[in-house]
Design an enzyme around this catalytic site. Structure first.
Site, PDB file in Angstrom:
ATOM      1  N   SER A   1       0.838  -1.200   0.000  1.00 24.82           N
ATOM      2  CA  SER A   1       0.000   0.000   0.000  1.00 24.82           C
ATOM      3  C   SER A   1       0.879   1.258   0.000  1.00 24.82           C
ATOM      4  O   SER A   1       1.664   1.444  -0.926  1.00 24.82           O
ATOM      5  CB  SER A   1      -0.944  -0.038   1.209  1.00 24.82           C
ATOM      6  OG  SER A   1      -1.938   0.951   1.117  1.00 24.82           O
TER       7      SER A   1
ATOM      8  N   HIS B   1      -8.544  -4.357  -0.878  1.00 23.55           N
ATOM      9  CA  HIS B   1      -7.294  -3.669  -0.565  1.00 23.55           C
ATOM     10  C   HIS B   1      -6.509  -4.488   0.448  1.00 23.55           C
ATOM     11  O   HIS B   1      -6.877  -4.575   1.619  1.00 23.55           O
ATOM     12  CB  HIS B   1      -7.575  -2.274  -0.002  1.00 23.55           C
ATOM     13  CG  HIS B   1      -6.339  -1.441   0.177  1.00 23.55           C
ATOM     14  ND1 HIS B   1      -5.705  -0.823  -0.885  1.00 23.55           N
ATOM     15  CD2 HIS B   1      -5.602  -1.152   1.277  1.00 23.55           C
ATOM     16  CE1 HIS B   1      -4.643  -0.175  -0.443  1.00 23.55           C
ATOM     17  NE2 HIS B   1      -4.543  -0.365   0.864  1.00 23.55           N
TER      18      HIS B   1
ATOM     19  N   ASP C   1     -10.608  -3.097  -5.448  1.00 25.35           N
ATOM     20  CA  ASP C   1     -10.022  -2.375  -4.321  1.00 25.35           C
ATOM     21  C   ASP C   1     -10.822  -1.085  -4.104  1.00 25.35           C
ATOM     22  O   ASP C   1     -10.802  -0.195  -4.963  1.00 25.35           O
ATOM     23  CB  ASP C   1      -8.555  -2.049  -4.623  1.00 25.35           C
ATOM     24  CG  ASP C   1      -7.814  -1.420  -3.446  1.00 25.35           C
ATOM     25  OD1 ASP C   1      -8.480  -0.834  -2.576  1.00 25.35           O
ATOM     26  OD2 ASP C   1      -6.584  -1.514  -3.412  1.00 25.35           O
TER      27      ASP C   1
END
Length: 460
Positions: free
Chosen positions: A235, A401, A370
């Site tokens: 991320s 995600h 996501d």
């Protein structure tokens, strides 16, 4: 006249009485008929309610969505062919848990709340690194639990997601798995993210500051001169590692490859999409902002108490009223490094301006469902993979995600698709590099042998 009137009144009364009796009889019959149909009506309403609920469940959980292999974008090169042949996880179906795994929201929420299942507790050593500006970077070092299949000393340098550190469940699970596959692991603890770890300078981690990650990589290179590096970012960490590699070509020395998972590539565009309500993105923005506020306010005294601080009481007051990451970035985060505007902060800290300078093998992984990464952001990795021979972009249909849970029906497996893919890709690159070095060595030996034979012939 009175008798006629009396007769008329008597007739009318009789008629009125008959009419009332008739109406009463009809109403009783209607009630009887309605009473027999009432259970059937309730049954119909129940069936309609159940059908509606099932429809909503099917739609929300995407139960009708088929499973499929990831979409792979790459250039036709020998390395790409080798990697795809050596990484079957990238070319076969990704199958999430049947009942909930096709919902990007549930994958994301379960990851956020649960992290992983049956989380191991790898044993590492915490390292403290003093920085030039007075900050103290920390990372945890975990030794390999066996030999790597390529026979080399390889260290994974890992950058977690926003506000995360080595004690998070998904990091612990991945580290344990990597150790068992022969990798040493170094995990950065984002500055200010560790609980009960005081700041020693008036700043925290930001979206794209690479100072702490660079310090960790430098330490690993000095402590293990023979080690090769695999760079992994999750991320926000994906933005940090790609920016780190692209900032300076020297940062790519001894790096075998890089893997970035679920990053957004452009902070400016990402924050604009975070203000939209589609896919509940505005709600996720609020939750992430609330978490960031808690982290920042836990260091209130450190941020205010140092003479070199750029943060004031007014900034912290604006922070308390913030409901989005953009507001927090504007009132607090951009001031750690003296950016004059929010736009400048996002432009300078996004890897989108550096990632094209990365020349080592680069795997970029994202999920179509996501809820945090808007589809428009995926144009960046897609374009890179279409133009650069070292880049492979893998886009899954499901996964949310940082979820990517696998499982049959309800309960997910401890290891996720993401965990396995990172190791499989890293192993493939390690073996490719091993074969390349062997070929180079063999070619040099052959050339030297030929030159030696030529000299001997000339001297004879």
């Amino acid at each position: 006249m009175n008798s006629v009137g009396s007769s008329i009144l008597t007739l009318c009364a009789h008629s009125r009485s008959s009419h009332i009796f008739t109406m009463t009889t009809l109403n009783d019959g209607d009630m009887h008929t309605f009473g027999t149909e009432l259970p059937a009506m309730f049954d119909g309403m129940k069936l309609a309610a159940v059908a509606t609920i099932l429809y909503i469940i099917v739609r929300c959980l995407n139960l009708k969505s088929p499973t499929a292999p990831p979409e792979i974008i790459y250039q036709d090169t020998p390395l790409s062919h080798y990697l795809l042949k050596s990484c079957p996880m990238l070319t076969k179906e990704y199958i999430p848990p049947l009942l909930w795994g096709k919902s990007g929201h549930l994958q994301t929420v379960l990851y956020g709340k649960m992290g992983r299942v049956n989380t191991p507790t790898p044993c590492g050593v915490r390292k403290f690194l003093p920085m030039q500006d007075g900050a103290t970077a920390t990372f945890d070092l975990f030794e390999a639990l066996g030999d790597h299949s390529a026979g080399d000393d390889i260290t994974m340098v890992i950058c977690p997601g926003i506000g995360n550190h080595s004690e998070k469940n998904y990091i612990r699970t991945f580290v344990d798995y990597s150790q068992r596959q022969g990798y040493r692991c170094a995990v950065l603890n984002h500055l200010g993210a560790l609980p009960n770890m005081e700041l020693t300078s008036p700043r925290m981690f930001t979206y794209g500051c690479t100072w702490e990650f660079a310090a960790m990589v430098g330490y690993v290179k000095r402590a293990h001169p023979q080690t090769l590096l695999v760079v992994v970012g999750f991320s926000l960490g994906g933005n940090v590692v790609c920016k780190f590699l692209g900032e300076n070509r020297l940062n790519q020395e001894r790096v075998l490859c890089c893997i970035s998972v679920c990053q957004g590539y452009s902070a400016l565009r990402a924050q604009e999409t975070f203000l939209q309500w589609d896919q509940c993105r505005r709600l996720y923005n609020f939750v992430l902002a609330d978490n960031m506020k808690k982290i920042i306010l836990s260091h209130r005294d450190s941020l205010l108490g140092m003479s070199s601080s750029n943060i004031s009481d007014a900034d912290l007051n604006r922070l308390s009223a913030a409901t989005s990451l953009m507001q927090i970035d504007d009132s607090i985060m951009r001031k750690f490094h003296g950016y004059n505007s929010l736009r400048e902060y996002y432009e300078k800290e996004s890897c989108v301006h550096y990632i094209h300078k990365v020349t080592v093998p680069l795997l970029l992984v994202n999920s179509s469902d996501d809820p945090l990464v808007h589809q428009s952001l995926l144009a960046v990795p897609r374009t890179l993979a279409e133009k650069m021979p070292n880049v492979v972009f893998a886009l899954t249909q499901h996964g949310g995600h940082m979820g990517f849970f696998e499982g049959a029906v309800l309960f997910p497996q401890p290891l996720t698709w993401m965990d396995k893919v990172i190791i499989e890709y890293s192993d493939a690159v390690c073996h490719w590099e091993k074969k390349r070095l062997v070929c180079q060595r063999s070619s040099r030996q052959h050339m030297n042998s030929c030159l030696q034979s030529k000299r001997e012939t000339l001297s004879g």
